[in-house]
Design an enzyme around this catalytic site. Structure first.
Site, PDB file in Angstrom:
ATOM      1  N   GLY A   1       0.806  -0.983  -0.038  1.00  0.00           N
ATOM      2  CA  GLY A   1      -0.024   0.024  -0.001  1.00  0.00           C
ATOM      3  C   GLY A   1       0.880   1.262   0.069  1.00  0.00           C
ATOM      4  O   GLY A   1       2.128   1.234  -0.190  1.00  0.00           O
TER       5      GLY A   1
ATOM      6  N   HIS B   1     -21.172  -7.745 -32.878  1.00  0.00           N
ATOM      7  CA  HIS B   1     -20.683  -9.295 -32.953  1.00  0.00           C
ATOM      8  C   HIS B   1     -19.559  -9.336 -33.980  1.00  0.00           C
ATOM      9  O   HIS B   1     -19.683  -8.775 -35.042  1.00  0.00           O
ATOM     10  CB  HIS B   1     -21.954 -10.199 -33.077  1.00  0.00           C
TER      11      HIS B   1
END
Ligand code: FAD
Length: 472
Positions: free
Chosen positions: A274, A452
């Site tokens: 972190g 698509h």
């Protein structure tokens, strides 16, 4: 950068030239404000210099290496002759330099005055004094001040960062040679990105994570896909273990970890536990601006510090430490300064992207957090396995998971969370985020046509199935 030693007055003084500070400066300047930007090191901050950009560039190198390795599946007879790491670093640095240079040009074009040096806030809350750098000795005054000092990697006592055997992200991103073996301490987003990158480029990697699973903030199903893929690629993952001590020796570093004091020796330890806020650079001890016990500047929902005319944004405040959150906070504050109606940021819906392989992206509630928040939910999951484009690309691991409020008839209502893991999901989360943040319903989103063949058809199918009907 400007070399100035005078007293000057601006509408807004921004301290810190990372994503938070430069976003505020650019957005403010485009609204006609006279802006001063003070930066002590390099424009672009962590993100451009030692964060998002270089990390993603190295992950792309890893993707190219994977492509070459699997090229023969496509009938392309390619053979890797290994990695020229110095060339990799050169390319990475080239992109960083180009972006940092471009940012300088952008700021100049918007007439933002950039000062080089450390900026500290005066006790009057309207002045910033600059020490060091080309602007040493300059004192600026402003109607408004935005504090955007950012963050630095957290370290652990007893683990000295030497840039070779023990490194943080700052050093790893420019490490002269990739190690043969490495432990990544911390299996969060950045730790997993580094583990994935190093493993794909030939390092034997072990992740040691204190929490019960890697990627603690992620939906459990997404985290499981990553864990499975990592393990398949030889990354050792130990969760629920605390790293206790290190000993540097001729072979590298020996770490002691876990309840049974297990030991592992590796060439390099990557500390990825972190980041802590860098508020101590701002001279706040002489002001009324408050920090919490962890050093984050305390703010309200408009990023106001509570002191008239002083705001704080980005990693130096306790909100999600992400560049796009920093941008959003920068814009919010400028609107507030201009007296416009600003909408506080809904942090719970912010999009997150993790660029390890496979990629992870999400927005909104996890299944667990939605239940904890008291929602009655329906969940749909669709895997990439049956998707034509994913097959063509050769990346069928992963899934899309959509969480929606349950309606009386059992179908989905408002979309609460979208979670994706798999090919290019960091480029697909946009529509998931739009749905969650717009509070769109399943019926509304199911109307949209997905082109698509695309990988994004899986998102469409997942939402469609929550209407109670489906296609594939
Ligand atoms: P910073 O970027 O830290 O900038 C702060 C700036 O202020 C610095 O330039 C500093 O020198 C300067 N400064 C500090 N004090 C003073 C002072 N007193 N006077 C003058 N200047 C001062 N986020 C994402 O959204 N996506 C990602 O993919 C991503 N990947 C990351 C990967 C890594 C390895 C790391 C470390 C971080 C990553 N992040 C990512 C997080 C992101 O980099 C930070 O959230 C972002 O940089 C925060 O911006 P900031 O402006 O608040 O702080």
């Amino acid at each position: 950068m400007t070399n100035q030693n005078s007293n000057e007055h601006f509408d807004v003084i921004v301290v810190g030239g990372g994503p938070a500070g430069y976003a505020a400066a650019l957005y403010g300047a485009s609204a006609g404000l006279q802006i001063a930007l003070v930066e002590k090191h390099k424009l672009g901050g962590t993100c451009l210099n030692v964060g998002c950009i270089p990390a993603k560039e190295l992950l792309e190198t890893a993707a190219v290496a994977r492509t070459v390795e699997h090229a023969n599946i496509f009938g392309v007879l390619a053979e890797s002759k290994g990695l020229d790491w110095s060339k990799t670093l050169e390319r990475k640095q080239g992109i960083v330099d180009q972006l940092v240079g471009g940012l300088g040009g952008l700021l100049k074009g918007r007439k933002v005055t950039v000062f080089e040096g450390l900026g500290t806030l005066g006790s009057d809350h309207k002045s910033v004094s600059i020490t060091g750098g080309k602007s040493d000795g300059t004192r600026l005054t402003g109607d408004s001040v935005i504090l955007a000092a950012g963050s630095v990697p957290r370290t652990m006592p007893g683990f000295p960062i030497d840039g070779q055997k023990i490194v943080t992200s700052d050093e790893l991103l420019s490490i002269p040679e990739l190690p043969e073996s490495a432990v990544v301490i911390g299996g969060g987003a950045i730790g997993c990105e580094f583990a994935s990158m190093m493993s794909d480029l030939g390092t034997k990697v072990t992740i040691l994570e204190y929490a019960p699973k890697i990627l603690p903030g992620c939906d459990i199903d997404a985290a499981k896909v990553v864990e499975k893929s990592f393990k398949k690629r030889g990354i050792d993952i130990q969760t629920g273990v605390a790293v206790k001590s290190q000993e540097s020796n001729a072979d590298g570093v020996t770490l002691t970890f876990g309840d049974n004091d297990e030991k592992i020796t590796v060439e390099t330890v990557v500390m990825s536990i972190g980041r802590r806020p860098l508020s101590e650079t701002l001279g706040l001890e002489n002001t009324q601006v408050k920090t919490d016990e962890r050093g984050f500047i305390v703010i309200d929902e408009y990023c106001r510090t509570g002191v008239q005319g002083v705001w704080a944004i980005g990693d130096v405040v306790d909100t999600a430490q992400l560049a796009h959150i920093a941008f959003a906070e920068g814009m919010l504050v400028i609107k507030d300064i201009l007296g416009e109606k600003a909408m506080p940021i809904d942090y719970s819906k912010a999009p997150w992207c993790i660029y390890c392989y496979p990629e992870v992206a999400f927005s909104g509630h996890t299944e667990e957090s939605a239940k904890e928040a008291g929602f009655d939910i329906v969940v749909s999951k669709h895997r990439f396995m049956g998707n034509g484009r994913a097959m063509i690309v050769g990346e069928t691991d992963g899934l899309v998971k959509v969480i929606a409020e349950k309606q009386a008839d059992g179908t989905g209502g408002k979309i609460l969370g979208v979670h994706m893991v798999g090919p290019w999901v960091t480029e697909q989360i946009g529509q998931g985020y739009l749905a969650v943040n717009w509070e769109a319903t399943v019926d509304e989103v199911a109307q949209f046509i997905q082109p698509h063949p695309t990988i994004s058809e899986v998102f469409g199918e997942t939402v469609l199935s929550l209407t109670g009907r489906s296609l594939h």
